[in-house]
Design an enzyme around this catalytic site. Sequence first.
Site, PDB file in Angstrom:
ATOM      1  CE  LYS A 208      44.865  57.017  39.495  1.00  0.00           C
ATOM      2  NZ  LYS A 208      44.439  55.670  39.947  1.00  0.00           N
TER       3      LYS A 208
ATOM      4  CE  LYS B  29      42.461  50.631  33.365  1.00  0.00           C
ATOM      5  NZ  LYS B  29      42.202  50.490  34.780  1.00  0.00           N
TER       6      LYS B  29
ATOM      7  CE  LYS C  65      46.857  47.756  38.517  1.00  0.00           C
ATOM      8  NZ  LYS C  65      46.332  48.458  39.644  1.00  0.00           N
TER       9      LYS C  65
HETATM   10  N1  AQP Z   1      39.988  53.719  31.792  1.00  0.00           N
HETATM   11  C1  AQP Z   1      39.005  53.621  32.680  1.00  0.00           C
HETATM   12  N2  AQP Z   1      37.718  53.576  32.249  1.00  0.00           N
HETATM   13  C2  AQP Z   1      36.691  53.492  33.146  1.00  0.00           C
HETATM   14  N3  AQP Z   1      36.869  53.453  34.479  1.00  0.00           N
HETATM   15  C3  AQP Z   1      38.127  53.500  34.938  1.00  0.00           C
HETATM   16  N4  AQP Z   1      38.650  53.471  36.187  1.00  0.00           N
HETATM   17  C4  AQP Z   1      39.991  53.538  36.115  1.00  0.00           C
HETATM   18  N5  AQP Z   1      40.393  53.598  34.824  1.00  0.00           N
HETATM   19  C5  AQP Z   1      39.261  53.582  34.068  1.00  0.00           C
HETATM   20  C6  AQP Z   1      37.844  53.394  37.397  1.00  0.00           C
HETATM   21  O1  AQP Z   1      38.250  54.425  38.282  1.00  0.00           O
HETATM   22  C7  AQP Z   1      38.047  53.979  39.610  1.00  0.00           C
HETATM   23  C8  AQP Z   1      39.259  54.278  40.438  1.00  0.00           C
HETATM   24  O2  AQP Z   1      40.343  53.539  39.906  1.00  0.00           O
HETATM   25  P1  AQP Z   1      41.673  53.379  40.722  1.00  0.00           P
HETATM   26  O3  AQP Z   1      42.480  54.590  40.598  1.00  0.00           O
HETATM   27  O4  AQP Z   1      41.359  53.028  42.111  1.00  0.00           O
HETATM   28  O5  AQP Z   1      42.360  52.116  40.104  1.00  0.00           O
HETATM   29  P2  AQP Z   1      42.518  51.606  38.636  1.00  0.00           P
HETATM   30  O6  AQP Z   1      41.253  51.060  38.104  1.00  0.00           O
HETATM   31  O7  AQP Z   1      43.624  50.635  38.684  1.00  0.00           O
HETATM   32  O8  AQP Z   1      42.872  52.935  37.874  1.00  0.00           O
HETATM   33  P3  AQP Z   1      44.184  53.177  37.076  1.00  0.00           P
HETATM   34  O9  AQP Z   1      44.226  54.544  36.536  1.00  0.00           O
HETATM   35  O10 AQP Z   1      44.326  52.070  36.095  1.00  0.00           O
HETATM   36  O11 AQP Z   1      45.260  53.121  38.231  1.00  0.00           O
HETATM   37  P4  AQP Z   1      46.621  52.315  38.305  1.00  0.00           P
HETATM   38  O12 AQP Z   1      47.279  52.463  36.989  1.00  0.00           O
HETATM   39  O13 AQP Z   1      47.386  52.937  39.432  1.00  0.00           O
HETATM   40  O14 AQP Z   1      46.239  50.894  38.595  1.00  0.00           O
HETATM   41  C9  AQP Z   1      37.744  52.482  39.554  1.00  0.00           C
HETATM   42  O15 AQP Z   1      36.373  52.289  39.765  1.00  0.00           O
HETATM   43  C10 AQP Z   1      38.120  52.097  38.161  1.00  0.00           C
HETATM   44  O16 AQP Z   1      37.319  51.048  37.672  1.00  0.00           O
END
Ligand code: AQP
Length: 321
Positions: A192, A189, A110
Amino acid sequence: MKILSGIQPSGQLHIGNYFGMMQTMISNMESSELYVFIVDLHALTSVHDREKLATGTLEAAADFLALGLDPDKCIFWVQSDVPEVCELMWALSTISPMGLLERCHSYKDKVAKGIAPSHGLFSYPVLMAADILLYQADRVPVGKDQKQHLEVARDLAIKFNNQYGETFVVPEPAISETTAIVPGIDGQKMSKSYGNTIPIFLEGKQLKKRVMAIETDATPVEMPKDPDNCNLYKLMQLFADKERMEQIHSLYVNGGAAYGYLKLELLDLLNEKFGKAREKKKEYLSDPQMLRAILAKGADKAREKATVTLDLVRDRIGLSY
Ligand code: AQP
């Protein structure tokens, strides 16, 4: 069996979130004691815009409900409405080895992507451990990106139990192999914060633009292509049925797979899968008071559970005198 998982209201929820976690949670509604929450305290590590966080929290709640989560069949709340989690986080912080946290790759990833390297971002895994241990969850469905954080939660539960006596359930991760990492339109991956998502609730021209922007190589239609290295193929796999996927696989390996045509097919499949939920989301968002009432009821239920664990923790560590 207690199943728990949370989602950050840090932007529009996307199909990686859906297949990595939301779908599994919704499908477990009938058979388990289910805990689903919007982790706004976690989102604070990357969102410092009041309006964006507040709106995102209500939107994420509407998303889950529109996709079929029934708040009467689970405990559904917003993380910050149960501040007991912060106290447990502190207690866990005091036994969290620095080395364990320094090994977490999500922090480094990050920061490399431009998110400010704050203490909150660094200690994200400890807050996540507190989320899970506070509710004594047995299983935590997550995408593969969260596997290491789950290991931190397990390590801290074991360490606490050894040090202070049996207190926490040691949680197991639940990661589906087929949806472990959903790729974004650029092949990384889907995330967001990477700007490479296909949001679940995007529609019309905006959705079409996003789907048509899925990156593919320049191999001509008639030439064979490697499905395992194709972003579009991996996304199609999430939506097309088995029979259609066999046909698509054959077009890839024998030649004849036209990327533009497949993207339009994917667009149709997205609309088919999420069309009804999009309408429902609009209904939920038109009544924010009702959404708040659902979340408040969920927070009451969650707090009841949280208090039991926290009382035990306070007693174990000497905060009750
Ligand atoms: N690309 C992905 N493939 C499979 N699972 C995913 N998850 C997120 N991206 C993928 C799963 O979604 C759940 C919620 O995720 P989150 O929003 O709490 O945090 P994250 O994993 O950090 O998701 P993002 O989209 O990548 O958010 P940002 O960019 O804000 O950090 C989790 O179970 C995650 O594994």
